[in-house]
Motif scaffolding. Sequence first.
Motif, short mmCIF file in Angstrom:
data_model
loop_
_atom_site.label_atom_id
_atom_site.label_comp_id
_atom_site.label_asym_id
_atom_site.label_seq_id
_atom_site.Cartn_x
_atom_site.Cartn_y
_atom_site.Cartn_z
N TYR A 19 2.92 7.51 -1.09
CA TYR A 19 1.72 6.38 -0.68
C TYR A 19 1.19 5.74 -2.04
O TYR A 19 1.22 6.34 -2.93
N GLY A 20 0.48 4.40 -1.92
CA GLY A 20 -0.25 3.99 -2.98
C GLY A 20 -1.11 5.15 -3.40
O GLY A 20 -1.86 5.55 -2.48
N THR B 238 0.06 9.74 -3.54
CA THR B 238 0.16 11.15 -2.48
C THR B 238 1.76 10.96 -1.80
O THR B 238 2.10 9.84 -1.38
N GLN C 296 5.12 12.85 3.30
CA GLN C 296 5.83 14.16 3.82
C GLN C 296 6.64 13.84 5.00
O GLN C 296 5.79 13.11 6.08
N GLU D 297 10.23 5.68 7.00
CA GLU D 297 9.00 5.47 8.08
C GLU D 297 8.21 6.71 8.01
O GLU D 297 8.54 7.73 8.51
N HIS E 54 3.48 10.88 9.58
CA HIS E 54 1.95 11.04 9.78
C HIS E 54 1.13 10.04 9.63
O HIS E 54 -0.15 10.25 10.07
N MET E 55 1.44 8.68 9.19
CA MET E 55 0.37 7.79 9.35
C MET E 55 1.46 6.67 9.87
O MET E 55 2.19 5.68 9.30
N VAL E 56 1.51 6.64 11.26
CA VAL E 56 2.32 5.77 11.93
C VAL E 56 2.02 4.37 11.52
O VAL E 56 0.82 4.09 11.53
N HIS F 30 3.28 2.90 8.72
CA HIS F 30 3.63 2.80 7.37
C HIS F 30 5.25 2.93 7.14
O HIS F 30 5.76 3.82 7.87
N ARG F 31 5.78 1.72 6.52
CA ARG F 31 7.11 1.65 6.43
C ARG F 31 7.64 1.07 5.09
O ARG F 31 6.98 0.22 4.55
#
Lengths: 221, 155
Positions: free
Chosen positions: B43-44, B47, B50, B91, B94-96, B98-99
Amino acid sequence: MVHISDGILSTPILVSGWAISIVVMAVTIWWCERRRDVVEEIPKLSVMTAAFFIASLIHIPIGPTSVHFILNGLMGVVLGVLAYPAIFIGVVLQAFLFQHGGVTTIGVNTLIMGIPALIAGAIFRIIQIKDLEVFQNQSKRNSEALTGIVAALAGGVGVLFAVVFAAVTLIATGSQFFEIAGALIAAHIPIIIIEAVVTGSIITFLIKVKPELIRIKEEPR
Amino acid sequence: MKRRLIPLLLLLLLLILSSAGGVNAHRLHIHHQIGAIEIKAYYGGGTPCQDANVTIYGDQGNLYTEGLTDESGEFSFPPKIGMNEYTVVVESTHMVGHRGETTINMSSSGGASGSSGEEMPLYMRIVAGLGYLLALGGAAAAYSGWKMKKKYGGG
């Protein structure tokens, strides 16, 4: 998270996101124009949009993922209805410069963050006006503290609603709503708390040094 | 005794040299193995992403392989000989919502390593964004000033 990427949502949702966002923007600008000069509000809007644009870069790692600041509650409290076009500009800049969220999802993402901002702004104004009537005899210090608490509430509500709206939008991906909503809200609890504190302190500070910046009562021109 | 030993030693030396030269020359062996294509999703802010769903498409847009990223956000897959282009879609689970998507082209010069969306350093994008907003605010302020001046007859 609240910035949904390209390629996840279906076309009807993307199109309705854009349509609703454009209509809401037109309505909010018209609403504001009836009461005061919109052009005069733009410098303030730019400063707030800059804060919103940068805030998304502040990440907090939580468990297996990371969340970032949104500041939509603060936008709603400070800008009132103009928070919506401001968030639109912010989302456009984030999409093109940070690849944060998608380009096709600008409409939906503005809706997810903008409507809660309007709700936060409304909460702040409605409670505040009531307070002014009820606590007219209260000391200045008390009323300032009260304003801070109401602003904090509005700031927290802004994020909470944004997360709920994001979850509602994501049902369209076919995933389980309660699972997504639960996970999203759980991950955002620290952000909700921090943003409530940040919004409360900024508003308390502004009320002290520059109360005219936050117009509570909007008399028609 | 000594006179007989020298020819014997010479003979032995000759034998060793001849056998070594003939049977085990300095031959250079090359063993080759083409490694996997490795990807890392994050992620930006850095992080790692996973347990995200990874889908790899081939050059015809056909499904090539799929899997999950590990705890450091990494995933690797063996390339197929003769296929030079892969589209990688990640995709987040854990954070649906985000792709990420990137295309790996092994025949182009920059194919060895690369990242999606990193053409401009971050501070420049921040400056760019703030620049647009400053211009917007400034333009509005200038317009307000001009209107004010007109209203009050040029001061």
